[in-house]
Design a protein around this motif. Structure first.
Motif, PDB file in Angstrom:
ATOM      1  N   LYS A  85       0.833  -1.205   0.000  1.00  0.00           N
ATOM      2  CA  LYS A  85       0.000   0.000   0.000  1.00  0.00           C
ATOM      3  C   LYS A  85       0.868   1.255   0.000  1.00  0.00           C
ATOM      4  O   LYS A  85       0.546   2.251  -0.661  1.00  0.00           O
ATOM      5  CB  LYS A  85      -0.936  -0.014   1.213  1.00  0.00           C
ATOM      6  CG  LYS A  85      -1.954  -1.142   1.176  1.00  0.00           C
ATOM      7  CD  LYS A  85      -2.784  -1.204   2.437  1.00  0.00           C
ATOM      8  CE  LYS A  85      -3.771  -0.075   2.513  1.00  0.00           C
ATOM      9  NZ  LYS A  85      -4.701  -0.239   3.675  1.00  0.00           N
ATOM     10  N   THR A  89       1.063   4.656  -2.392  1.00  0.00           N
ATOM     11  CA  THR A  89       1.053   6.026  -1.866  1.00  0.00           C
ATOM     12  C   THR A  89       2.193   6.835  -2.448  1.00  0.00           C
ATOM     13  O   THR A  89       2.005   7.971  -2.908  1.00  0.00           O
ATOM     14  CB  THR A  89       1.158   6.014  -0.321  1.00  0.00           C
ATOM     15  OG1 THR A  89       0.046   5.302   0.222  1.00  0.00           O
ATOM     16  CG2 THR A  89       1.167   7.422   0.229  1.00  0.00           C
ATOM     17  N   GLU A  93       2.693  10.578  -5.153  1.00  0.00           N
ATOM     18  CA  GLU A  93       3.348  11.809  -4.729  1.00  0.00           C
ATOM     19  C   GLU A  93       3.963  12.546  -5.920  1.00  0.00           C
ATOM     20  O   GLU A  93       4.235  11.950  -6.965  1.00  0.00           O
ATOM     21  CB  GLU A  93       4.427  11.493  -3.685  1.00  0.00           C
ATOM     22  CG  GLU A  93       3.850  10.935  -2.386  1.00  0.00           C
ATOM     23  CD  GLU A  93       4.915  10.556  -1.379  1.00  0.00           C
ATOM     24  OE1 GLU A  93       4.636  10.644  -0.165  1.00  0.00           O
ATOM     25  OE2 GLU A  93       6.022  10.167  -1.799  1.00  0.00           O
ATOM     26  N   LEU A 217      -7.291   8.059  -3.888  1.00  0.00           N
ATOM     27  CA  LEU A 217      -6.689   8.342  -2.586  1.00  0.00           C
ATOM     28  C   LEU A 217      -7.430   7.579  -1.493  1.00  0.00           C
ATOM     29  O   LEU A 217      -8.637   7.716  -1.325  1.00  0.00           O
ATOM     30  CB  LEU A 217      -6.748   9.845  -2.310  1.00  0.00           C
ATOM     31  CG  LEU A 217      -5.752  10.413  -1.299  1.00  0.00           C
ATOM     32  CD1 LEU A 217      -4.326  10.291  -1.811  1.00  0.00           C
ATOM     33  CD2 LEU A 217      -6.080  11.869  -0.997  1.00  0.00           C
ATOM     34  N   GLU A 221      -4.828   7.657   3.681  1.00  0.00           N
ATOM     35  CA  GLU A 221      -3.766   8.483   3.127  1.00  0.00           C
ATOM     36  C   GLU A 221      -4.065   9.948   3.416  1.00  0.00           C
ATOM     37  O   GLU A 221      -5.186  10.406   3.220  1.00  0.00           O
ATOM     38  CB  GLU A 221      -3.630   8.259   1.614  1.00  0.00           C
ATOM     39  CG  GLU A 221      -3.064   6.895   1.262  1.00  0.00           C
ATOM     40  CD  GLU A 221      -3.036   6.645  -0.230  1.00  0.00           C
ATOM     41  OE1 GLU A 221      -2.059   6.090  -0.731  1.00  0.00           O
ATOM     42  OE2 GLU A 221      -4.032   6.993  -0.905  1.00  0.00           O
ATOM     43  N   LEU A 247       2.498  12.608   0.631  1.00  0.00           N
ATOM     44  CA  LEU A 247       1.389  11.889   1.249  1.00  0.00           C
ATOM     45  C   LEU A 247       1.905  11.002   2.377  1.00  0.00           C
ATOM     46  O   LEU A 247       3.044  10.534   2.334  1.00  0.00           O
ATOM     47  CB  LEU A 247       0.660  11.027   0.215  1.00  0.00           C
ATOM     48  CG  LEU A 247       0.038  11.766  -0.967  1.00  0.00           C
ATOM     49  CD1 LEU A 247      -0.509  10.766  -1.984  1.00  0.00           C
ATOM     50  CD2 LEU A 247      -1.062  12.708  -0.501  1.00  0.00           C
ATOM     51  N   LEU A 249       0.850   7.549   4.598  1.00  0.00           N
ATOM     52  CA  LEU A 249      -0.019   6.397   4.801  1.00  0.00           C
ATOM     53  C   LEU A 249      -0.152   6.159   6.308  1.00  0.00           C
ATOM     54  O   LEU A 249       0.837   5.942   7.000  1.00  0.00           O
ATOM     55  CB  LEU A 249       0.560   5.162   4.111  1.00  0.00           C
ATOM     56  CG  LEU A 249      -0.262   3.874   4.234  1.00  0.00           C
ATOM     57  CD1 LEU A 249      -1.606   4.029   3.523  1.00  0.00           C
ATOM     58  CD2 LEU A 249       0.508   2.692   3.664  1.00  0.00           C
ATOM     59  N   ASN A 268       6.836   5.797   6.168  1.00  0.00           N
ATOM     60  CA  ASN A 268       6.746   6.940   5.262  1.00  0.00           C
ATOM     61  C   ASN A 268       8.035   7.766   5.265  1.00  0.00           C
ATOM     62  O   ASN A 268       8.682   7.928   6.299  1.00  0.00           O
ATOM     63  CB  ASN A 268       5.594   7.852   5.687  1.00  0.00           C
ATOM     64  CG  ASN A 268       4.242   7.175   5.602  1.00  0.00           C
ATOM     65  OD1 ASN A 268       3.580   7.223   4.580  1.00  0.00           O
ATOM     66  ND2 ASN A 268       3.826   6.532   6.688  1.00  0.00           N
TER      67      ASN A 268
END
Length: 297
Positions: A85, A89, A93, A217, A221, A247, A249, A268
């Motif tokens: 996932k 994400t 970006e 989205l 997120e 972004l 997650l 992230n």
């Protein structure tokens, strides 16, 4: 000695938990660790007895294998799912060229004044110095339809300045009539959220979902950083050009070993981190003694 071993085991079990979200969750993580210690301790004793007794040895071996597969396999599957996932994400970006904001009349969109201190928002306000910045708090946008262009002069804007009393929270004041007129000169949008808060999506994400490429989205997120030019005195999150979109997650994966509340964040990283560091970690931040690398992480 027993107390020390218990504490050490609890620390090991909770090591995968989100470090930045300790407030309110550390007690749950510790409770989960203690529960896991009891459960795995009982299972360990049972398996040991079964392995010692010849007639139960085969069953004990199967119990040991099963517990290991569950305790290790489920977290690994969970981590793989969250990693997949996160890849999606990151693919949504955007990292482009951000202009020198010293020459821009900026609009800062952020969580709230009280939340704007030792974080990217606080860094930005400090970097603006006495020039200050127009600001719009997220809560003031919840009743506004950001799916269409909005006249900035009709939004509840404030003017934020760096502190002069040694505190980190910016000064805020309503716009003067002259500044209300000057909102037409705003030419750059900077959205900065507290990157370690796991809040639900808000009006910024709701608007971004109308952009091509961001329709999918996920509910987990969140837009941490959004930068782009403002044209014609309008706030248009759907149609504006974006120079940077970072972004986050919010999903967490199960951490090793399987235990209640033992989780780890998705991993992230800031999109265009070097650009963000150049913008926010300048001389003003250094003079305040802020650890930019820690704040941005």
């Amino acid at each position: 000695m027993a107390d020390r071993r218990l504490i050490s085991a609890a620390v090991l079990l909770t090591a995968g938990s989100a470090q930045a979200e300790c407030l309110g969750s550390c007690a749950d993580a510790l409770a989960g660790a203690l529960i896991a210690i009891v459960i795995y301790g009982v299972l360990g004793i049972v398996v040991l007895v079964m392995l010692i007794r010849a007639k139960w040895r085969r069953a004990g071996l199967w119990v040991l294998i099963s517990v290991t597969v569950v305790a290790v396999g489920l977290p690994l599957l969970s981590q793989a799912w969250v990693a997949w996932k996160l890849k999606g994400t990151v693919g949504r970006e955007l990292v482009g060229s951000v202009p020198n904001l010293d020459t821009k009349a900026t609009l800062l969109v952020t969580d709230s004044l009280d939340a704007c201190y030792y974080d990217p928002c606080g860094l930005f306000v400090q970097s603006r110095g006495e020039r200050g910045t127009f600001a719009l708090q997220i809560d003031a946008m919840r009743e506004v339809d950001l799916g269409k262009p909005l006249d900035l002069s009709e939004l509840p804007l404030e003017f934020w300045l760096q502190t002069v009393d040694g505190s980190n929270t910016p000064r805020s004041r309503p716009l003067t009539p002259q500044e209300q007129e000057a909102t037409r000169a705003i030419d750059y949008l900077v959205v900065l959220r507290k990157n370690w808060f796991s809040e639900d999506q808000g009006p910024v994400e709701a608007a971004l979902k109308h952009r091509p490429g961001l329709e999918g989205l996920r509910e987990t997120e969140r837009a941490n950083i959004v930068m782009g030019p403002v044209v014609g005195g309008k706030l248009d999150l759907v149609g504006m050009k974006l120079d940077l979109l970072d972004l986050r997650l919010l999903d967490s994966a199960l951490a090793l070993i399987l235990a209640p509340h033992n989780t780890q964040e998705a991993g992230n990283e800031i999109a265009g981190r070097a650009t963000v560091v150049d913008l926010l970690c300048g001389e003003a931040a250094v003079s305040q003694g802020w650890d930019c690398e820690y704040i941005l992480d």
